[in-house]
Write an enzyme that holds these catalytic residues in place. Sequence first.
Site, short mmCIF file in Angstrom:
data_model
loop_
_atom_site.label_atom_id
_atom_site.label_comp_id
_atom_site.label_asym_id
_atom_site.label_seq_id
_atom_site.Cartn_x
_atom_site.Cartn_y
_atom_site.Cartn_z
N HIS A 1 31.79 42.13 -68.98
CA HIS A 1 31.75 43.59 -68.81
C HIS A 1 32.83 43.97 -67.79
O HIS A 1 33.01 43.30 -66.79
CB HIS A 1 30.37 44.00 -68.28
CG HIS A 1 30.14 45.47 -68.23
ND1 HIS A 1 30.67 46.28 -67.26
CD2 HIS A 1 29.42 46.29 -69.05
CE1 HIS A 1 30.29 47.53 -67.47
NE2 HIS A 1 29.54 47.57 -68.56
N CYS B 1 33.45 48.48 -72.62
CA CYS B 1 32.68 49.61 -72.09
C CYS B 1 33.66 50.76 -71.88
O CYS B 1 34.47 50.73 -70.95
CB CYS B 1 31.97 49.23 -70.79
SG CYS B 1 31.08 50.61 -70.05
N HIS C 1 30.04 49.17 -75.55
CA HIS C 1 29.26 50.21 -74.86
C HIS C 1 30.01 51.51 -75.09
O HIS C 1 31.04 51.74 -74.47
CB HIS C 1 29.19 49.94 -73.36
CG HIS C 1 28.31 48.80 -72.98
ND1 HIS C 1 28.14 48.39 -71.67
CD2 HIS C 1 27.52 47.98 -73.72
CE1 HIS C 1 27.30 47.37 -71.63
NE2 HIS C 1 26.91 47.09 -72.86
N ASP D 1 25.43 54.11 -74.27
CA ASP D 1 25.29 53.67 -72.87
C ASP D 1 24.66 54.81 -72.09
O ASP D 1 23.94 55.62 -72.67
CB ASP D 1 26.66 53.22 -72.37
CG ASP D 1 26.56 52.25 -71.21
OD1 ASP D 1 25.46 52.04 -70.70
OD2 ASP D 1 27.59 51.70 -70.82
N HIS D 2 24.91 54.88 -70.81
CA HIS D 2 24.22 55.85 -69.96
C HIS D 2 24.02 57.19 -70.64
O HIS D 2 24.95 57.75 -71.22
CB HIS D 2 25.03 56.09 -68.68
CG HIS D 2 25.36 54.83 -67.98
ND1 HIS D 2 26.24 54.78 -66.94
CD2 HIS D 2 24.92 53.57 -68.16
CE1 HIS D 2 26.34 53.54 -66.52
NE2 HIS D 2 25.55 52.78 -67.24
N TYR E 1 19.34 55.66 -68.05
CA TYR E 1 18.63 54.93 -69.11
C TYR E 1 17.35 55.60 -69.60
O TYR E 1 16.37 54.94 -69.89
CB TYR E 1 18.38 53.49 -68.66
CG TYR E 1 19.66 52.67 -68.69
CD1 TYR E 1 20.11 52.15 -69.89
CD2 TYR E 1 20.43 52.48 -67.56
CE1 TYR E 1 21.30 51.43 -69.96
CE2 TYR E 1 21.62 51.77 -67.61
CZ TYR E 1 22.04 51.24 -68.82
OH TYR E 1 23.21 50.54 -68.89
C1 DNO Z 1 25.41 49.69 -66.40
C2 DNO Z 1 25.72 48.47 -67.10
C3 DNO Z 1 26.07 47.33 -66.18
C4 DNO Z 1 26.16 46.07 -66.97
C5 DNO Z 1 26.54 44.88 -66.18
C6 DNO Z 1 26.80 43.72 -67.09
O1 DNO Z 1 24.72 50.49 -66.88
O2 DNO Z 1 26.71 48.67 -68.04
O3 DNO Z 1 25.08 47.22 -65.22
O4 DNO Z 1 24.92 45.78 -67.51
O5 DNO Z 1 27.65 45.12 -65.42
O6 DNO Z 1 26.75 42.56 -66.36
#
Ligand code: DNO
Length: 347
Positions: free
Chosen positions: A198, A236, A263, A308-309, A322
Amino acid sequence: MKLTFRWYGDDDPVTLSHIRQIPQMTGIVSAIYDTPVGEVWSRESIAAMKKKANDNGLAFEVVESVPVHEDIKLGNENAPRLIENYCENVRRLGEAGVKCICYNFMPVFDWLRSELEHAQVDGANALAYDENTVLAMDPLKGDLSLPGWDSSYTKAQMQDLLNAYAELGEEQLWKNLEAFLKAVIPVAKEAGVNMAIHPDDPPWGMFGLPRIITGKKNLQRFFDIVPETNNGLTLCTGSFGANPENDLVDMADSFADRIHFLHLRNIKITGDRQFEEVGHPTACGSIDMYGVAKALVKKGWDGYVRPDHGRMIWGETGRYGYGLFDRALGATYIVGLFEALEKENAK
Ligand code: DNO
């Protein structure tokens, strides 16, 4: 693409029965939370997670994260034992049917934000980042209370860590990453697992801590360390996209075969090193979500993707970034985007 959704286990206010109702949802992304970082996950816990997912009609093929212990990143005398433990986790997850493991190599902090409930004009609130605010905080005073942040460090431990990384510097961090990859990637290959690093979020250093997974040039260096396709990336978009110099469409196009996990998240850049998280569609922010998905579909990409978020909308409260509602909207957007692109591509 295979649509997935992050789930934090039994403590997560979002339930598996809700997740399975999101159209086209195929599986969860989760981890084992009952074991300290660096130790080996029990086969029972892995099997129990898998069973919970499967009982709800969902697969458990993606783990996020198997965290990398600080001593591995620092490359100190504990590193060899901890790397062996890491390899054992990879083997056990492979045995249980896990196909993709997301991890990061960020010193001390995981993702950083300056605000957790930034109010938006439509009444939603979301995570936001402002560099000046972050730099004005003192990690030693416990000023930072951030989502990705392990608050269990004492002040003295934090000081030691900051000193150790200041001494280490960027090049040595690369060397320690190399030692990690050279041990873990062959084991993962054998276990049928794609490793997906990531990016650093945001993709630049701070508090004197080095950060290296920041953009295309460094990614090329990363891939060259172990030139196997299972030495891969979690693309991401929100993380890399915080630096407007990162061309995400070009990254997707150049590295499609190394991108095992996507992501898809949008942010709006509001100033220099300043951004806020927004709804997923391209028009909501600064990221070309369509362009990234298109570049991947053109390459016949079939990896795992997750929204993602999310923002907090409709009065939802819960784990920052989340909640259920906005991430579910994001999932639906992703399904539409890929359906259109894949059908166009097949013509
Ligand atoms: C945040 C996530 C990160 C991710 C870590 C992977 O929401 O994208 O916390 O899980 O960095 O190791």
